[in-house]
Design an enzyme around this catalytic site. Sequence first.
Site, PDB file in Angstrom:
ATOM      1  N   TRP A 128      33.367  52.192  54.509  1.00  0.00           N
ATOM      2  CA  TRP A 128      32.845  52.407  53.155  1.00  0.00           C
ATOM      3  C   TRP A 128      31.457  53.039  53.181  1.00  0.00           C
ATOM      4  CZ3 TRP A 128      36.619  52.711  50.061  1.00  0.00           C
ATOM      5  CH2 TRP A 128      37.720  51.865  50.170  1.00  0.00           C
ATOM      6  N   LYS A 131      37.272  42.015  43.936  1.00  0.00           N
ATOM      7  CA  LYS A 131      37.294  41.226  45.169  1.00  0.00           C
ATOM      8  C   LYS A 131      36.767  39.813  44.915  1.00  0.00           C
ATOM      9  CE  LYS A 131      37.480  45.305  47.866  1.00  0.00           C
ATOM     10  NZ  LYS A 131      36.775  46.555  48.023  1.00  0.00           N
ATOM     11  N   ASP A 149      25.830  48.405  48.416  1.00  0.00           N
ATOM     12  CA  ASP A 149      27.238  48.268  48.043  1.00  0.00           C
ATOM     13  C   ASP A 149      27.632  46.826  48.354  1.00  0.00           C
ATOM     14  OD1 ASP A 149      29.966  48.197  47.806  1.00  0.00           O
ATOM     15  OD2 ASP A 149      30.372  49.893  49.133  1.00  0.00           O
TER      16      ASP A 149
HETATM   17  C1  LIG Z   1      36.755  47.864  48.235  1.00  0.00           C
HETATM   18  C2  LIG Z   1      35.468  48.481  48.613  1.00  0.00           C
HETATM   19  C3  LIG Z   1      35.079  49.732  48.132  1.00  0.00           C
HETATM   20  C4  LIG Z   1      35.973  50.581  47.265  1.00  0.00           C
HETATM   21  O1  LIG Z   1      36.013  50.042  46.014  1.00  0.00           O
HETATM   22  P1  LIG Z   1      36.856  50.707  44.810  1.00  0.00           P
HETATM   23  O2  LIG Z   1      36.551  49.768  43.699  1.00  0.00           O
HETATM   24  O3  LIG Z   1      38.280  50.718  45.233  1.00  0.00           O
HETATM   25  O4  LIG Z   1      36.307  52.076  44.594  1.00  0.00           O
HETATM   26  C5  LIG Z   1      33.826  50.186  48.473  1.00  0.00           C
HETATM   27  N1  LIG Z   1      32.994  49.467  49.250  1.00  0.00           N
HETATM   28  C6  LIG Z   1      33.341  48.260  49.744  1.00  0.00           C
HETATM   29  C7  LIG Z   1      32.391  47.509  50.599  1.00  0.00           C
HETATM   30  C8  LIG Z   1      34.585  47.730  49.431  1.00  0.00           C
HETATM   31  O5  LIG Z   1      34.933  46.529  49.916  1.00  0.00           O
END
Ligand SMILES: *Cc1c(COP(=O)(O)O)cnc(C)c1O
Length: 367
Positions: free
Chosen positions: A105, A200, A176
């Site tokens: 990511w 999540k 993030d």
């Molecule tokens: C799941 C995830 C993403 C992607 O997220 P989306 O909502 O599908 O765009 C980005 N960064 C991390 C750390 C993730 O776990």
Amino acid sequence: MGGGPVVYNFNPGPAVVPAAVLREAAENLVDYRGQGMSIVEMSHRAGPYEAVHQDAIDRCLRLYGLGPEYAVLLLQGGASLQFAMVPMNLLREGRSADYISTGHWSQKAIEEVHVLGKRCRVAGSSEGQHFACIPSQEELDLDPEAEYLHLTTNNTIYGTQFQSLPRSGGVPIVADMSSDLFSRPVVWDEIGLAYGGAQKNAGIAGLTVVIIRRDLLDRVGAGQGVPTVMRYRTHAKTNSLYNTPPVFAIYLFGLVLRWIECLGGLEAVASRNQCKAGLLYAAIDGSGGFYRGHARPDSRSLMNLTFALPDKAAEARFCAEAEQAGLVGLRGYRSVGGVRASLYNAMDEAGCEVLAGFMRDFARRGA
Ligand SMILES: *Cc1c(COP(=O)(O)O)cnc(C)c1O
């Protein structure tokens, strides 16, 4: 939940939601608190929905202990859109941003800077270690002039997590937090912006939470090529009601935050998460090498536990038998393989105990 078989859901996202939250949402889905219509049928500019909206924002600030210098924005497009919105809004012409590369990511976030034709540096990376660890403070090469320092607090695919944030020397940290939102207290001193999808740890897909320090809202000003809907300022000014928000996801987000408050807040949630992950790391470490954890012990994630078995056939058998036992969602990310157990806030200790027991039993039979 529901009348089906007992299932422990270890999916990486979308992921388990507290059963009490789902039950309350189900009860209110058809008739929201006696209004004669569902929350998803109401105007997003009418009283009942506005209360839900504000309540979610207030709880978010309260849980993280944030004051009015931060704004909570309720957006769409996932973390993936933030990979682009962050440089669009925070990275000015002729300047550069620092990125710490700790996995899939982080790399996606870096790619988006390049798509925009902007400049960034990799200020630290664990790629050479197969993303099994988090670079230490000493291993970082930080640019004191950087516009921001971007990092991924929890690496969902590799199962590593920053145990604490690095010191950035006053450069705003952009984090993030998709896979560890609301899973532990956060030190906000150097954080300028944090973002994550709700699916999540904080509800369901469709909502992206952005927490931004207000002084950053005008970095890249109006008239500099950022479309209106992509500007943080637009959403801050309208309290995230510039256009139709994802009303049901926001309603659920508020219920999840209330559930966290009822558990005792982020300190309590963090110690619960420590306990849960501890049960499973003990099963890995006590298996005499049958399970091999991917993450270096000092970088282990409390949210996503990744490990390998002696061979691919054993991994396939492990996942299939686990599923038979009601332990679902354990297959590793498609490009990485192995096993991954995601233990987000809503996974309870009982589920972790059942999985740890299954692991010990499987190792005994397989070894
Ligand atoms: C799941 C995830 C993403 C992607 O997220 P989306 O909502 O599908 O765009 C980005 N960064 C991390 C750390 C993730 O776990």
